[in-house]
Scaffold this motif. Structure first.
Motif, PDB file in Angstrom:
ATOM      1  N   ALA A 210      -8.633  -2.424  -2.891  1.00  0.00           N
ATOM      2  CA  ALA A 210      -7.700  -1.254  -2.544  1.00  0.00           C
ATOM      3  C   ALA A 210      -6.218  -1.506  -3.493  1.00  0.00           C
ATOM      4  N   TRP A 211      -5.694  -2.271  -3.603  1.00  0.00           N
ATOM      5  CA  TRP A 211      -4.509  -2.734  -4.647  1.00  0.00           C
ATOM      6  C   TRP A 211      -4.651  -1.976  -6.021  1.00  0.00           C
TER       7      TRP A 211
ATOM      8  N   PHE B  16      -7.253   7.853   1.521  1.00  0.00           N
ATOM      9  CA  PHE B  16      -6.935   6.179   0.968  1.00  0.00           C
ATOM     10  C   PHE B  16      -8.078   5.760   1.755  1.00  0.00           C
TER      11      PHE B  16
ATOM     12  N   GLU C 156      -9.501  -5.936  -0.365  1.00  0.00           N
ATOM     13  CA  GLU C 156      -8.071  -6.318  -0.334  1.00  0.00           C
ATOM     14  C   GLU C 156      -7.458  -5.703  -1.472  1.00  0.00           C
TER      15      GLU C 156
ATOM     16  N   PHE D  99     -13.424   1.531  -0.082  1.00  0.00           N
ATOM     17  CA  PHE D  99     -13.418  -0.091  -1.540  1.00  0.00           C
ATOM     18  C   PHE D  99     -14.241  -1.214   0.161  1.00  0.00           C
TER      19      PHE D  99
END
Length: 305
Positions: A37-38, A8, A34, A13
Motif C-alpha cells: 500500500a505504501w 485506494f 501494508e 494490495f
C-alpha cells in the motif's frame, strides 16, 4: 473522500499480498500488504510531482529515506514529520526486525535501486526523451519495486539462500526472468493510463516506437515476448538446478532452500497475473485509464516544509 477510499481499496494490495506469500505467517502477509500500500502511494505521489514539474520536492523525501536505509536515522526534523517518510520508517523497522543480516543487506540494496529507478523514470519523462527498449527492461526490474517485497516473502517462509548463491549468474538469470515476466505483463495492463498521460516508461509504447507499429501490434509483440521469456525462465531454472546437482558437495538443505525460493518466484508470477486480471480495479477504473491522477494523491505527502 469516498472516491479516494474506493480507488485506494480498488488496488487490491491485500489480495496481491495473499496470493504471493505462500505459507507465511498471517502477520507477515499483513505487513507485506501494508508495504505494498505504501509503495503504491510512493509511486503515485512521484508521478504527481513529475506531472506538475515539482520534482524538487521529491529530493528531500528521497534523501531522508536513503539516509534511513544507511544509518537508521532521519537527520531533518521536517523530513521526519513528513507522512510518506514516517510511513516508510515505521514499516522499515518492522520489516528489518524479521530479516537476517544478509537479507537486511539485500532489502536495503534493493530499495536503494527502487529509489534510483524512480529518478531515472522522471528523467525519461522529460520532453523529447524516450528510453530504448533495452534500457527500459533493465529499469523496470527495479521500478516494479518487487525485489524488496520478494525479500520479505523469502524471510517469512524461512528461506535462507546464501549470498554466494544469489550471486550465481544462473540464479540471477532466474530472478531477472521472473521480474521481466511480471513487469512486462504489468506494462500491458497499465498501458491505457500511461499512454493517455504521455508516460514513455512502458514497454508496449517503446516497442511501438522501435517497430514503427500501432499499439495493438506492439501489444501482440509484447505478449509474444512474455511467452518467450517464460520459456527462458524454465531454461534458466533448469540450468540452475543442473549446476547445483553437479556439485558433489552441494548440501541437500541448500538445494531445498533454492527450490523453495524458486517456487516462491513462481507464486509471484502466477499471483501477480491473477491479481491484475481479477482483483485489481486500478487498471479498469475509467479515471486511471484516462490518465488522470488518483483521487488519493495528496500534495502534502511530499512536503517537508
Amino acid at each position: 473522500m469516498t472516491d479516494a477510499v474506493d480507488q485506494f481499496a480498488g488496488i487490491g494490495f491485500g489480495h496481491l499480498a495473499g496470493r504471493v506469500s505462500g505459507e507465511v505467517a498471517y502477520e507477515t502477509v499483513v505487513l507485506l500488504a501494508e508495504w505494498m500500500a505504501w509503495s503504491f502511494v510512493l509511486d503515485d505521489q512521484h508521478d504527481h510531482l513529475i506531472r506538475n514539474g515539482e520534482l524538487a520536492a521529491w529530493r528531500p523525501v528521497a534523501g531522508a529515506i536513503g539516509d534511513y536505509l544507511r544509518t537508521g536515522r532521519i537527520n531533518s526534523a521536517a523530513a521526519e514529520g513528513n507522512p510518506l517518510v514516517r510511513g516508510f520508517t515505521e514499516l522499515c523497522d518492522r520489516i528489518l526486525a524479521g530479516l537476517s543480516e544478509p537479507a537486511t543487506a539485500r532489502f536495503q540494496a534493493h530499495f536503494r535501486l527502487v529509489l534510483r529507478s524512480l529518478d531515472q523514470e522522471a528523467c525519461n519523462r522529460r520532453a523529447g526523451v524516450r528510453p530504448t527498449v533495452e534500457d527500459h527492461v533493465l529499469l523496470r526490474r527495479h521500478s516494479s519495486q518487487l525485489l524488496p517485497m520478494m525479500d520479505m516473502v523469502e524471510a517469512g517462509l524461512g528461506i535462507d539462500v546464501p549470498q554466494h548463491v544469489h550471486d550465481l549468474p544462473e540464479f540471477r538469470a532466474v530472478v531477472a526472468s521472473t521480474l521481466d515476466i511480471i513487469g512486462w505483463e504489468n506494462d500491458m495492463f497499465s498501458l491505457p493510463k500511461e499512454h493517455s498521460c504521455g508516460d514513455t516508461n512502458n514497454l508496449v509504447t517503446l516497442v511501438a516506437t522501435r517497430d514503427r507499429c500501432s499499439l495493438a501490434d506492439a501489444l501482440r509483440t509484447v505478449e509474444g515476448d512474455i511467452h518467450a521469456r517464460i520459456e527462458e525462465y524454465l531454461d534458466c531454472k533448469g540450468r540452475l538446478f543442473r549446476l547445483l546437482d553437479a556439485g558433489d558437495g552441494t548440501d541437500p538443505a541448500l538445494r531445498e532452500a533454492v527450490s523453495r525460493c524458486v517456487r516462491s518466484y513462481e507464486d509471484w508470477m502466477i499471483g501477480a497475473d491473477l491479481w491484475q486480471r481479477y482483483e485489481c480495479t486500478r487498471y479498469s477504473d475509467e479515471r486511471f485509464a484516462a490518465g488522470l491522477e488518483s483521487a488519493y494523491t495528496r500534495p502534502d505527502l511530499v512536503s517537508v516544509a
